[in-house]
Structures are given as structure tokens and as C-alpha cells.
Motif scaffolding. Structure first.
Motif, mmCIF file in Angstrom:
data_model
loop_
_atom_site.group_PDB
_atom_site.id
_atom_site.type_symbol
_atom_site.label_atom_id
_atom_site.label_comp_id
_atom_site.label_asym_id
_atom_site.label_seq_id
_atom_site.Cartn_x
_atom_site.Cartn_y
_atom_site.Cartn_z
ATOM 1 N N ARG A 280 48.020 -36.943 -49.232
ATOM 2 C CA ARG A 280 48.855 -35.908 -48.624
ATOM 3 C C ARG A 280 50.323 -36.067 -49.003
ATOM 4 N NH1 ARG A 280 49.625 -32.492 -47.366
ATOM 5 N NH2 ARG A 280 49.896 -31.908 -45.191
ATOM 6 N N ALA A 281 50.752 -37.322 -49.181
ATOM 7 C CA ALA A 281 52.170 -37.591 -49.406
ATOM 8 C C ALA A 281 52.673 -37.079 -50.742
ATOM 9 C CB ALA A 281 52.434 -39.093 -49.297
ATOM 10 N N GLN A 282 51.789 -36.782 -51.662
ATOM 11 C CA GLN A 282 52.229 -36.259 -52.951
ATOM 12 C C GLN A 282 52.976 -34.930 -52.786
ATOM 13 O OE1 GLN A 282 52.097 -37.897 -55.915
ATOM 14 N NE2 GLN A 282 51.386 -39.565 -54.598
ATOM 15 N N ALA A 283 52.592 -34.166 -51.782
ATOM 16 C CA ALA A 283 53.248 -32.864 -51.547
ATOM 17 C C ALA A 283 54.644 -33.016 -50.954
ATOM 18 C CB ALA A 283 52.375 -32.016 -50.618
ATOM 19 N N TRP A 284 54.995 -34.223 -50.504
ATOM 20 C CA TRP A 284 56.272 -34.423 -49.823
ATOM 21 C C TRP A 284 57.352 -35.009 -50.728
ATOM 22 C CZ3 TRP A 284 53.127 -37.577 -45.770
ATOM 23 C CH2 TRP A 284 52.231 -36.706 -45.109
ATOM 24 N N ARG A 285 57.004 -35.306 -51.999
ATOM 25 C CA ARG A 285 58.019 -35.820 -52.920
ATOM 26 C C ARG A 285 59.059 -34.731 -53.209
ATOM 27 N NH1 ARG A 285 57.244 -40.453 -55.777
ATOM 28 N NH2 ARG A 285 55.237 -41.504 -55.674
ATOM 29 N N PRO A 286 60.334 -35.108 -53.364
ATOM 30 C CA PRO A 286 60.905 -36.467 -53.375
ATOM 31 C C PRO A 286 61.510 -36.857 -52.039
ATOM 32 C CG PRO A 286 62.532 -34.934 -54.191
ATOM 33 C CD PRO A 286 61.329 -34.106 -53.813
ATOM 34 N N TRP A 287 60.971 -36.329 -50.935
ATOM 35 C CA TRP A 287 61.533 -36.564 -49.606
ATOM 36 C C TRP A 287 60.510 -37.247 -48.688
ATOM 37 C CZ3 TRP A 287 66.457 -36.157 -50.071
ATOM 38 C CH2 TRP A 287 67.025 -35.190 -50.897
ATOM 39 N N ARG A 288 59.741 -38.162 -49.243
ATOM 40 C CA ARG A 288 58.696 -38.790 -48.432
ATOM 41 C C ARG A 288 59.263 -39.613 -47.277
ATOM 42 N NH1 ARG A 288 54.715 -41.876 -52.396
ATOM 43 N NH2 ARG A 288 56.726 -42.740 -53.051
ATOM 44 N N ALA A 289 60.456 -40.167 -47.428
ATOM 45 C CA ALA A 289 61.050 -40.925 -46.321
ATOM 46 C C ALA A 289 61.294 -40.022 -45.115
ATOM 47 C CB ALA A 289 62.351 -41.582 -46.771
ATOM 48 N N TYR A 290 61.733 -38.798 -45.357
ATOM 49 C CA TYR A 290 61.967 -37.857 -44.257
ATOM 50 C C TYR A 290 60.642 -37.371 -43.671
ATOM 51 C CZ TYR A 290 66.876 -37.955 -45.425
ATOM 52 O OH TYR A 290 68.164 -38.372 -45.639
ATOM 53 N N ALA A 291 59.652 -37.189 -44.528
ATOM 54 C CA ALA A 291 58.322 -36.843 -44.025
ATOM 55 C C ALA A 291 57.789 -37.953 -43.129
ATOM 56 C CB ALA A 291 57.373 -36.588 -45.190
ATOM 57 N N ALA A 292 57.987 -39.197 -43.563
ATOM 58 C CA ALA A 292 57.536 -40.338 -42.753
ATOM 59 C C ALA A 292 58.261 -40.366 -41.415
ATOM 60 C CB ALA A 292 57.769 -41.641 -43.514
ATOM 61 N N GLN A 293 59.573 -40.127 -41.429
ATOM 62 C CA GLN A 293 60.321 -40.141 -40.168
ATOM 63 C C GLN A 293 59.824 -39.047 -39.232
ATOM 64 O OE1 GLN A 293 62.644 -42.609 -39.823
ATOM 65 N NE2 GLN A 293 62.828 -42.102 -37.663
ATOM 66 N N HIS A 294 59.470 -37.899 -39.769
ATOM 67 C CA HIS A 294 58.904 -36.828 -38.936
ATOM 68 C C HIS A 294 57.567 -37.263 -38.341
ATOM 69 C CE1 HIS A 294 61.439 -33.261 -39.022
ATOM 70 N NE2 HIS A 294 61.778 -33.562 -40.263
ATOM 71 N N LEU A 295 56.722 -37.894 -39.133
ATOM 72 C CA LEU A 295 55.436 -38.347 -38.619
ATOM 73 C C LEU A 295 55.625 -39.400 -37.537
ATOM 74 C CD1 LEU A 295 53.346 -38.497 -41.908
ATOM 75 C CD2 LEU A 295 52.899 -36.995 -39.952
ATOM 76 N N TRP A 296 56.484 -40.393 -37.793
ATOM 77 C CA TRP A 296 56.744 -41.416 -36.780
ATOM 78 C C TRP A 296 57.269 -40.780 -35.495
ATOM 79 C CZ3 TRP A 296 59.339 -44.474 -41.171
ATOM 80 C CH2 TRP A 296 58.449 -45.425 -41.694
ATOM 81 N N ALA A 297 58.232 -39.882 -35.631
ATOM 82 C CA ALA A 297 58.811 -39.258 -34.442
ATOM 83 C C ALA A 297 57.779 -38.453 -33.677
ATOM 84 C CB ALA A 297 59.989 -38.361 -34.843
ATOM 85 N N SER A 298 56.856 -37.821 -34.390
ATOM 86 C CA SER A 298 55.855 -36.983 -33.720
ATOM 87 C C SER A 298 54.884 -37.788 -32.872
ATOM 88 C CB SER A 298 55.084 -36.160 -34.762
ATOM 89 O OG SER A 298 54.147 -36.956 -35.478
ATOM 90 N N LEU A 299 54.762 -39.094 -33.132
ATOM 91 C CA LEU A 299 53.869 -39.912 -32.317
ATOM 92 C C LEU A 299 54.300 -39.940 -30.855
ATOM 93 C CD1 LEU A 299 53.040 -42.951 -34.611
ATOM 94 C CD2 LEU A 299 51.395 -41.370 -33.583
ATOM 95 N N ALA A 300 55.588 -39.780 -30.609
ATOM 96 C CA ALA A 300 56.056 -39.750 -29.224
ATOM 97 C C ALA A 300 55.456 -38.572 -28.461
ATOM 98 C CB ALA A 300 57.585 -39.672 -29.192
ATOM 99 N N ASP A 301 55.061 -37.521 -29.166
ATOM 100 C CA ASP A 301 54.445 -36.364 -28.520
ATOM 101 C C ASP A 301 53.019 -36.672 -28.069
ATOM 102 O OD1 ASP A 301 56.781 -35.055 -29.245
ATOM 103 O OD2 ASP A 301 55.897 -34.261 -31.092
ATOM 104 N N PHE A 302 52.425 -37.714 -28.671
ATOM 105 C CA PHE A 302 51.049 -38.076 -28.344
ATOM 106 C C PHE A 302 50.968 -39.276 -27.409
ATOM 107 C CE2 PHE A 302 50.780 -36.000 -32.507
ATOM 108 C CZ PHE A 302 49.784 -35.063 -32.270
ATOM 109 N N SER A 303 51.719 -40.349 -27.750
ATOM 110 C CA SER A 303 51.457 -41.596 -27.022
ATOM 111 C C SER A 303 52.676 -42.446 -26.756
ATOM 112 C CB SER A 303 50.443 -42.439 -27.815
ATOM 113 O OG SER A 303 50.879 -42.621 -29.147
#
Length: 311
Positions: A280-303
């Protein structure tokens, strides 16, 4: 470093005591709740606090102890205490890096929003930034302490490290009592007995010695693959730690710790148990760090925040 202008900061010196008041500009939007949540979860007792929307920390600059207080708003307002005026431009540059103030949110969003998942996450947290480490040694120690433990567990270990090896703070500041240990101190210190596996303590020592021997090891501007390869030559540093250091300290916008359990969990919560992060991360280049930060932040919505990475 390019000269700082009024586009970067407005500065006013206050007296006495080496006080300076700064207003640091950035391109909106900026999702301050996420940055403050990130900092709050990772405050090391004794050197940092974050409460009521205000971040405070101690630091060492040109051999002097200082304290900063940062309040977000239309500009980031920062009060510096105990700082030589000659060091203020360098500290402005550091603050801009730590708070990711030079990011171009419109450009990042335009690239990432082509992906349906990222478009949803961007809408939930517009202007999300990737906070960076204060300085190389501190971020390196945080990263190793965060290997395979929760955020709370890593901060407990970091607090013990600071209490044992961090010099007392020479500036009067509520709730702040020490500064982070110097890399030279940690390179020769006894780091066992902090409550972590012996191998992890050895990795802390190895990394501190490597930073003493090669201060450019975590210098910004390196090619991502080459930097990761060099870091992985150090015993105890694998791809996760190397990529995380590239993300947090080198500031590489495409760094991505693919083996990160929290990232994999977040992706599968959004897209189902068969979702593959590397694919999935191939679609997020060259901003994968920001994609990762969005994913990490979204975990707060779950747990909640304990699902976030410790570094």
C-alpha cells in the motif's frame, strides 16, 4: 542554512535573564491537536512537560542551560529563557524543524489525497505534521528505548536514564529539573540496570559511541537508503530503528518503518486484515513519513495513545 527572515519568525528580546519571545510562522493548516498529543505522550519527566496546550522543555545550547515554552496559534509563540542572543537564530531553525513548520501542507495533501485512505485521513487531520527530534543523541536514545515497548514503558525508561545521567537544570523552571545527558556522557556511562534487556542497554552505548565518533551519522540531507544502510551496520539497529531515525531525526519525508506493528495495525483497522503495508505504501511516495504519521494518529480514534510508536 539560509538566513532567517520575517517570513520565518518575528523576534523580540526581553530583559533581564536572557529571555526572548518569538513568533514562528508556518503555512496553514496545522493540526496542532495531533502534535500536542504526540508531545504529551512522549514527555520525559524532568526535562519536558506538555499540558493545557503548552509545551515546555529544558535544553543545552552553546554550553548554557535554557528553557523554552511553546504555545500554538496562528503563529507558534515561543518564549526562551537563559539563552545567549547569538544562539537565537540557531534555535529558531531547530524549533522550525522540531515542529515541522516548513512543511508545505497543500503540496503534501495534493499528492497523498490521490489515495482513498489518505484522503479520508487528511480530511480528519488537515495539516498534520511530522514532529522531529530535538537533537540527534536524544532522538537516538528515545528510538532504542522504544524498541518493542509501549510509549509509557519507553518514557519510564527514558526518565530513569535522565534521572541517573542528566545534569541538574541550572535555570529555575517549574516541573523541569534536569537536561538530557550529553552524548559524551552516555558513550561512557553504565546503562544497565534501568529495567531493560542487557542487549538494549548495549545498543544505547553503541549508538552513543557511534555519534561521538561520527557526529554526521544523523545529519539531515543524507540519501535515505544510504543513511539506513549505515545505521543498520550498528549492532542492535535494524530496519525499523533506522527508518524511524530517518523519519524523526533526518527528517526524510519518505522514510517509513515498514515493520512497525502500530502502522500495520492501523492500516488493517482501516482496510481489513489482508492489507499489506509495503504494497500500500508505494502509493504514498514520496510522502510516506506523513502517511505514517496519519496512520499512527488515527489509532487514537480506535484505541487510544498507547497504540502509538514509542520513539
Amino acid at each position: 542554512m539560509s538566513p532567517l527572515t520575517r517570513l520565518h519568525a518575528v523576534r523580540r528580546s526581553l530583559s533581564p535573564g536572557g529571555q526572548h519571545l518569538l513568533w514562528l510562522r508556518y503555512q496553514p493548516p496545522y493540526h496542532w491537536p495531533s502534535t500536542l498529543a504526540f508531545l504529551t505522550a512522549r514527555c520525559i519527566p524532568g526535562i519536558e512537560t506538555c499540558s493545557d496546550g503548552v509545551y515546555r522543555r529544558s535544553f543545552v545550547c552553546a554550553g548554557r542551560h535554557g528553557v523554552l515554552e511553546a504555545r500554538p496559534g496562528a503563529c507558534l509563540q515561543v518564549r526562551l529563557l537563559g539563552v545567549d542572543p547569538r544562539q537565537v537564530p540557531g534555535l529558531i531553525a531547530r524549533l522550525r524543524r522540531v515542529f515541522d513548520l516548513d512543511a508545505q501542507p497543500a503540496r503534501i495533501a495534493a499528492a497523498l489525497s490521490a489515495d482513498a485512505l489518505m484522503a479520508r485521513l487528511l480530511a480528519a487531520r488537515p495539516g498534520l505534521r511530522v514532529p522531529k527530534g530535538w537533537e540527534p543523541c536524544e532522538q537516538a536514545m528515545r528510538t532504542v528505548l522504544g524498541q518493542q515497548v509501549s510509549v509509557a514503558g519507553a518514557m519510564t525508561l527514558a526518565a530513569r536514564l535522565v534521572a541517573r545521567h542528566g545534569p541538574p537544570l541550572r535555570v529555575d523552571a517549574p516541573l523541569l529539573s534536569r537536561v538530557f545527558p550529553a552524548v559524551e556522557t552516555l558513550a561512557t556511562a553504565e546503562l544497565e540496570g534501568l529495567g531493560m534487556p542487557r542487549a538494549r542497554a548495549a545498543t544505547l552505548s553503541t549508538l552513543a559511541r557511534a555519534l561521538c565518533d561520527r557526529p554526521s551519522l544523523l545529519q539531515r540531507g543524507q540519501a535515505l537508503d544510504e543513511a539506513v544502510e549505515r545505521l543498520c551496520l550498528l549492532k542492535g539497529i535494524g530496519p525499523w530503528s533506522a527508518q524511524y531515525l530517518a523519519l524523526r531525526q533526518l527528517g526524510d519525508g519518505d522514510a517509513l518503518p515498514l515493520g512497525d506493528i502500530a502502522l500495520i495495525k492501523a492500516l488493517r483497522l482501516h482496510e481489513g486484515p489482508q492489507a499489506q503495508l509495503a504494497e500500500r505504501a508505494q502509493a504514498w511516495r514520496p510522502w510516506r513519513a506523513y502517511a505514517a504519521q496519519h496512520l499512527w494518529a488515527s489509532l487514537a480514534d480506535f484505541s487510544g495513545p498507547d497504540a502509538l510508536p514509542a520513539g
